[in-house]
Design a protein around this motif. Structure first.
Motif, mmCIF file in Angstrom:
data_model
loop_
_atom_site.group_PDB
_atom_site.id
_atom_site.type_symbol
_atom_site.label_atom_id
_atom_site.label_comp_id
_atom_site.label_asym_id
_atom_site.label_seq_id
_atom_site.Cartn_x
_atom_site.Cartn_y
_atom_site.Cartn_z
ATOM 1 N N LEU A 15 -5.918 14.433 -11.451
ATOM 2 C CA LEU A 15 -7.093 15.248 -11.133
ATOM 3 C C LEU A 15 -7.273 16.335 -12.189
ATOM 4 C CD1 LEU A 15 -9.431 15.799 -9.270
ATOM 5 C CD2 LEU A 15 -7.939 17.218 -7.847
ATOM 6 N N TRP A 33 -7.230 10.953 -0.015
ATOM 7 C CA TRP A 33 -6.434 9.747 0.162
ATOM 8 C C TRP A 33 -7.087 8.814 1.189
ATOM 9 C CZ3 TRP A 33 -3.489 6.370 -1.812
ATOM 10 C CH2 TRP A 33 -2.852 5.425 -1.001
ATOM 11 N N ALA A 84 -1.305 11.971 -8.563
ATOM 12 C CA ALA A 84 -2.725 12.302 -8.375
ATOM 13 C C ALA A 84 -3.060 13.706 -8.862
ATOM 14 C CB ALA A 84 -3.119 12.140 -6.913
ATOM 15 N N GLY A 85 -2.128 14.636 -8.685
ATOM 16 C CA GLY A 85 -2.404 16.014 -9.074
ATOM 17 C C GLY A 85 -2.696 16.140 -10.551
ATOM 18 N N ARG A 86 -1.831 15.534 -11.366
ATOM 19 C CA ARG A 86 -2.055 15.618 -12.801
ATOM 20 C C ARG A 86 -3.286 14.822 -13.200
ATOM 21 N NH1 ARG A 86 2.803 15.934 -14.463
ATOM 22 N NH2 ARG A 86 2.627 18.141 -14.874
ATOM 23 N N TYR A 130 0.212 7.971 -5.639
ATOM 24 C CA TYR A 130 -0.741 9.049 -5.391
ATOM 25 C C TYR A 130 -0.006 10.378 -5.235
ATOM 26 C CZ TYR A 130 -4.576 11.640 -3.217
ATOM 27 O OH TYR A 130 -5.556 12.551 -2.920
ATOM 28 N N VAL A 169 -1.671 20.477 -13.132
ATOM 29 C CA VAL A 169 -1.712 19.737 -11.872
ATOM 30 C C VAL A 169 -2.667 20.459 -10.924
ATOM 31 C CG1 VAL A 169 -0.387 19.154 -9.818
ATOM 32 C CG2 VAL A 169 0.591 18.762 -12.075
ATOM 33 N N VAL A 170 -3.608 19.710 -10.369
ATOM 34 C CA VAL A 170 -4.554 20.285 -9.412
ATOM 35 C C VAL A 170 -4.475 19.473 -8.130
ATOM 36 C CG1 VAL A 170 -6.986 20.786 -8.964
ATOM 37 C CG2 VAL A 170 -6.085 20.951 -11.300
ATOM 38 N N PHE A 174 -7.952 5.400 -8.556
ATOM 39 C CA PHE A 174 -6.937 4.803 -7.691
ATOM 40 C C PHE A 174 -7.357 3.442 -7.170
ATOM 41 C CE2 PHE A 174 -2.965 6.850 -7.139
ATOM 42 C CZ PHE A 174 -3.146 8.078 -7.748
ATOM 43 N N TRP A 194 -5.163 0.093 -7.914
ATOM 44 C CA TRP A 194 -4.812 -0.881 -6.878
ATOM 45 C C TRP A 194 -5.217 -2.300 -7.273
ATOM 46 C CZ3 TRP A 194 -1.688 -1.653 -3.041
ATOM 47 C CH2 TRP A 194 -1.961 -2.593 -2.060
ATOM 48 N N LEU A 251 -11.245 10.444 -9.614
ATOM 49 C CA LEU A 251 -9.869 10.185 -9.184
ATOM 50 C C LEU A 251 -9.841 9.066 -8.149
ATOM 51 C CD1 LEU A 251 -6.888 11.039 -9.308
ATOM 52 C CD2 LEU A 251 -7.350 12.625 -7.432
ATOM 53 N N GLN A 252 -10.795 9.098 -7.241
ATOM 54 C CA GLN A 252 -10.867 8.051 -6.218
ATOM 55 C C GLN A 252 -11.110 6.698 -6.866
ATOM 56 O OE1 GLN A 252 -13.668 8.868 -3.031
ATOM 57 N NE2 GLN A 252 -13.967 6.671 -2.687
ATOM 58 N N LYS A 268 0.813 -1.217 0.000
ATOM 59 C CA LYS A 268 0.000 0.000 0.000
ATOM 60 C C LYS A 268 0.847 1.267 0.000
ATOM 61 C CE LYS A 268 -4.401 -1.367 1.848
ATOM 62 N NZ LYS A 268 -5.109 -1.668 3.068
ATOM 63 N N LEU A 304 1.226 2.450 -3.410
ATOM 64 C CA LEU A 304 0.064 3.169 -3.957
ATOM 65 C C LEU A 304 0.087 4.619 -3.480
ATOM 66 C CD1 LEU A 304 -2.530 2.677 -5.699
ATOM 67 C CD2 LEU A 304 -3.774 2.693 -3.539
ATOM 68 N N ARG A 305 0.464 4.797 -2.227
ATOM 69 C CA ARG A 305 0.570 6.154 -1.705
ATOM 70 C C ARG A 305 1.635 6.939 -2.465
ATOM 71 N NH1 ARG A 305 -1.141 9.995 2.464
ATOM 72 N NH2 ARG A 305 -0.362 11.759 1.262
#
Lengths: 210, 259
Positions: A60, B76, A56-58, A52, B68-69, A81, A85, A77-78, A45, A48-49
């Motif tokens: 999103l 999380w 994750a920013g891009r 993230y 990027v946002v 991910f 996983w 986005l959720q 895990k 995965l973090r």
């Protein structure tokens, strides 16, 4: 409880373990995100973090361009991910970089959500469609790996370039493009079709693209 | 429909249409129904899937250049909670319908294996070659219309009872099928599927194993298993091993034999 594979290796027929002579790990060394995905496939895990934090920013940003609503984009986005996983073991490093796969996953989640919820255009954000094509060229120009696509997009006539860029970035259907640009449906379809084929041929000749 | 490009037999035009469809799918131009149709086509037609992946690579720089946002801080935590839940943790290909329907073929296969090999002692003594020969004899009769596996392993549990059949296909996908009674993880537990290529590298998780098994799951970045590669199913805490290595009881284990 707790019989590990270390002492379980002498299995039914007492066969020897296969020697480790695999080149697969080389690919993941060149692609840190792929290495993280491999660890995700092993149930790690923390990996995965790590993905993230990096991506994750891009992701999103990609979802927001398509969905336009913050809450829907974060939901996509959720979901993305969670899929990353659960599907990490399916990722095939030979098909391309891990980041591209991650983007494809979030894009897919966002597009399905967009088709379900419909498009949402906040008032006051109706930017001039024509600028989208030029902005994309500028952004691509700042990246080394965008050079071939940028050159080939430049080869398209301006309005057709805009159509392609808008369609991709905002996940617009042909019908959406009609609304957005005022062009007839037949024109949208045929311009898109010819532009895509032209991009394909141009990228093939560029030698860098597939 | 004649065009000067392609192979001159009109196939160039057909290929272009398929390529355009792949491009439109990759570019997000299709509506909901068209997307679902394209996804089914990707499943059914590897050539079409390849066209889609190629288009994704071509257009990828546009997404690489997306702004990027920063996500909200609580996102999380929501993801962590979501992956901790039971849900379809197996890759998408594990079809929900296989749970009960496959039990009969699996049990049938297990029974035939048992009868051909005789008692538990015979199982213990069976070499990889013997198991491979048995599998070769049995597998074509189970699903003759699909691609043949290139290797297989029978995972044996307590008293050498065969618990799972693992089939490896040339496209680097695996099928895992329960033989006989379908093991179901009890409340608060999950079944996890592992392989071991090299003792120093240690066990690699291939994901959680639903009760029905796995149907054509990709190996990801891993290469085709060599003969004698170990596969194993263990019983782990819910959601899988927290350590990334097997911690629980071994439900079944076995080595691959080339077919």
């Amino acid at each position: 409880m707790g019989a590990t594979m270390g002492n379980g290796a002498e299995a039914a027929d007492g066969g020897a373990l296969a020697p480790a002579a695999y080149a697969a790990e080389d690919a993941s060394l060149r692609d840190p995100a792929a290495a993280l995905l491999l660890r995700c496939a092993r149930g790690d895990k923390a990996a995965l973090r790590g993905l993230y934090d990096q991506e994750a920013g891009r992701m999103l940003g990609i979802a927001l361009r398509i969905l336009r609503r913050r809450d829907l984009a974060e939901e996509a986005l959720q979901q993305a991910f969670v899929q990353v996983w659960t599907k990490a073991s399916i990722f095939d490093a030979t098909r391309g970089p891990a980041r591209g796969w991650l983007h494809a996953v979030v894009r897919n989640c966002a597009l399905h959500a967009a088709r379900q919820h419909g498009r949402f255009q906040p008032l006051g954000e109706q930017e001039d469609a024509a600028d989208e094509g030029e902005d994309a060229l500028a952004r691509l120009g700042r990246r080394a790996d965008g050079a071939a696509l940028r050159a080939c997009l430049q080869g398209l006539e301006r309005r057709r370039r805009t159509l392609v860029v808008l369609a991709f970035q905002e996940g617009l259907t042909h019908a959406d493009l009609v609304e957005r640009t005022g062009l007839p449906l037949g024109t949208v379809k045929s311009w898109i079709r010819r532009s895509l084929l032209s991009l394909r041929d141009c990228l093939a000749h560029a030698g860098t693209g597939p | 429909m004649s065009r000067p490009d392609g192979d001159g037999a009109g196939n160039g035009a057909d290929r272009d249409e398929l390529d355009v469809l792949a491009a439109e799918y990759a570019a997000g131009l299709l509506d909901a129904a068209q997307m679902r149709a394209a996804e089914r086509q990707m499943d059914a037609d590897p050539a079409f899937a390849k066209l889609v992946w190629t288009w994704r690579s071509r257009l990828a720089p546009l997404d690489d250049a997306a702004p990027v946002v920063v996500p909200a801080p609580e996102l999380w935590a929501r993801i962590e909670e979501a992956i901790g839940r039971p849900a379809p943790t197996a890759p998408a290909r594990a079809a929900a319908g296989t749970a009960v329907r496959d039990e009969w073929p699996g049990r049938f296969l297990g029974e035939r294996l048992r009868r051909m090999l005789g008692d538990a002692r015979a199982w213990q003594a069976a070499t990889g070659l013997a198991v491979a020969a048995l599998l070769l004899a049995l597998l074509p009769s189970v699903r003759p219309s699909e691609g043949r596996p290139v290797a297989a392993a029978v995972l044996q549990g307590a008293d050498q009872v065969p618990v799972y059949l693992v089939e490896v296909f040339a496209d680097r996908s695996l099928r895992v099928k329960p033989l006989g009674a379908v093991p179901v993880a009890e409340q608060g537990r999950s079944l996890q599927f592992w392989t071991l290529r090299d003792r120093q590298e240690g066990p690699l998780s291939l994901g959680l194993l639903p009760a029905a098994g796995l149907d054509r799951v990709g190996l990801g970045g891993l290469p085709l298993p060599l003969p004698g590669q170990l596969f194993e199913v263990t019983v782990e805490p819910f959601g899988g091993s927290p350590t990334g290595r097997p911690t629980g009881t071994i439900l079944g284990k076995g080595l691959t034999a080339a077919l």
